[in-house]
Design a protein around this motif. Sequence first.
Motif, mmCIF file in Angstrom:
data_model
loop_
_atom_site.group_PDB
_atom_site.id
_atom_site.type_symbol
_atom_site.label_atom_id
_atom_site.label_comp_id
_atom_site.label_asym_id
_atom_site.label_seq_id
_atom_site.Cartn_x
_atom_site.Cartn_y
_atom_site.Cartn_z
ATOM 1 N N UNK A 34 0.865 -1.185 0.000
ATOM 2 C CA UNK A 34 0.000 0.000 0.000
ATOM 3 C C UNK A 34 0.896 1.229 0.000
ATOM 4 N N UNK A 35 0.789 2.025 -1.028
ATOM 5 C CA UNK A 35 1.645 3.214 -1.137
ATOM 6 C C UNK A 35 0.851 4.474 -0.832
ATOM 7 N N UNK A 46 3.197 6.310 -9.576
ATOM 8 C CA UNK A 46 2.067 5.589 -10.158
ATOM 9 C C UNK A 46 2.135 4.098 -9.869
ATOM 10 N N UNK A 47 1.028 3.418 -10.124
ATOM 11 C CA UNK A 47 0.992 1.965 -9.985
ATOM 12 C C UNK A 47 2.003 1.307 -10.915
ATOM 13 N N UNK A 60 -0.942 -4.377 -5.440
ATOM 14 C CA UNK A 60 -0.584 -3.026 -4.999
ATOM 15 C C UNK A 60 -1.825 -2.145 -4.924
ATOM 16 N N UNK A 61 -1.909 -1.370 -3.851
ATOM 17 C CA UNK A 61 -2.949 -0.356 -3.712
ATOM 18 C C UNK A 61 -2.255 1.000 -3.594
ATOM 19 N N UNK A 77 -6.313 0.358 -7.357
ATOM 20 C CA UNK A 77 -5.642 -0.939 -7.233
ATOM 21 C C UNK A 77 -5.126 -1.395 -8.596
ATOM 22 N N UNK A 78 -4.023 -2.134 -8.575
ATOM 23 C CA UNK A 78 -3.578 -2.734 -9.827
ATOM 24 C C UNK A 78 -4.356 -4.026 -10.067
ATOM 25 N N UNK A 79 -4.136 -4.659 -11.212
ATOM 26 C CA UNK A 79 -4.957 -5.815 -11.588
ATOM 27 C C UNK A 79 -4.677 -7.037 -10.714
ATOM 28 N N UNK A 80 -3.575 -7.037 -9.980
ATOM 29 C CA UNK A 80 -3.250 -8.168 -9.116
ATOM 30 C C UNK A 80 -3.985 -8.125 -7.781
ATOM 31 N N UNK A 81 -4.581 -7.000 -7.484
ATOM 32 C CA UNK A 81 -5.282 -6.846 -6.202
ATOM 33 C C UNK A 81 -6.787 -6.867 -6.450
#
Length: 249
Positions: free
Chosen positions: A92-93, A99-100, A113-114, A133-137
């Motif tokens: 979590x950034x 950016x993501x 990643x959020x 969120x990125x596509x992995x989350x």
Amino acid sequence: MKIGFIGVGAMAQAIIQGLLNAKFVPAENILVHSAHKAHYENYAKQYGLTAEVTNQQVTENSDLVVLAVVPAIAADVLAEIRDQLSSQKTLISIVSGVSLNRLEELTDYNLPILRSLPNINSQYGQGMTAVAANENLSGDRKAQAIAMYEATGSVSELSESQFAAFSAISGSAVAYVDFFIDSLSRAGVKYGFTKEMATHQTPAELIDKVCSPGGDTIAGILAMEQAGFLPSVIKGIDATIAKSTGNNG
């Protein structure tokens, strides 16, 4: 669940205080580390948090890893912890302007990643946080990460293209309102009040909590000063008093 904070500056502390007030996790389940040993160890001791010796230990022992450092050192810190991050952890950034895609580039393209933009009111459970969120989350993992911010206030899912405007309006606005209050208190001093009478808490101190070194908010504050914000507020007070006392000609 354990939540690790890399960096314990004003914003990280606001989130931590909000989590503690909400009893989101036990205090010892919040892990902290920063570059200044005395600072983070004393803070951890004060609130019953777990102080870790390194950023790598924070990452290894946490489920949610909150990156809460200034943008200038974000890449170096991520290089430190890259080997401890995995698809079983969520990064979590709260780092402004990163950016993501850049976070993935600096860590792992398979990492959940959020990206988030919280504000200082999270301390009181009245925060407003933008997240992307990125596509992995996704699914329960995404809900778990967002729940951390829901415990400290309201959450809005936005596209990253909206983050800069959100930051200016929601995150930095806390400092801008305090700047206005500080300007009003200076007008009060002009008319004979002490600064203590004119303000209950020093707004300048609140501004400093929001303004990270070299950050977006201080740039906005300086632009307002250059545009004459303080004298314009005082002129407004002058005009109000003149009108109410019949001295406006």
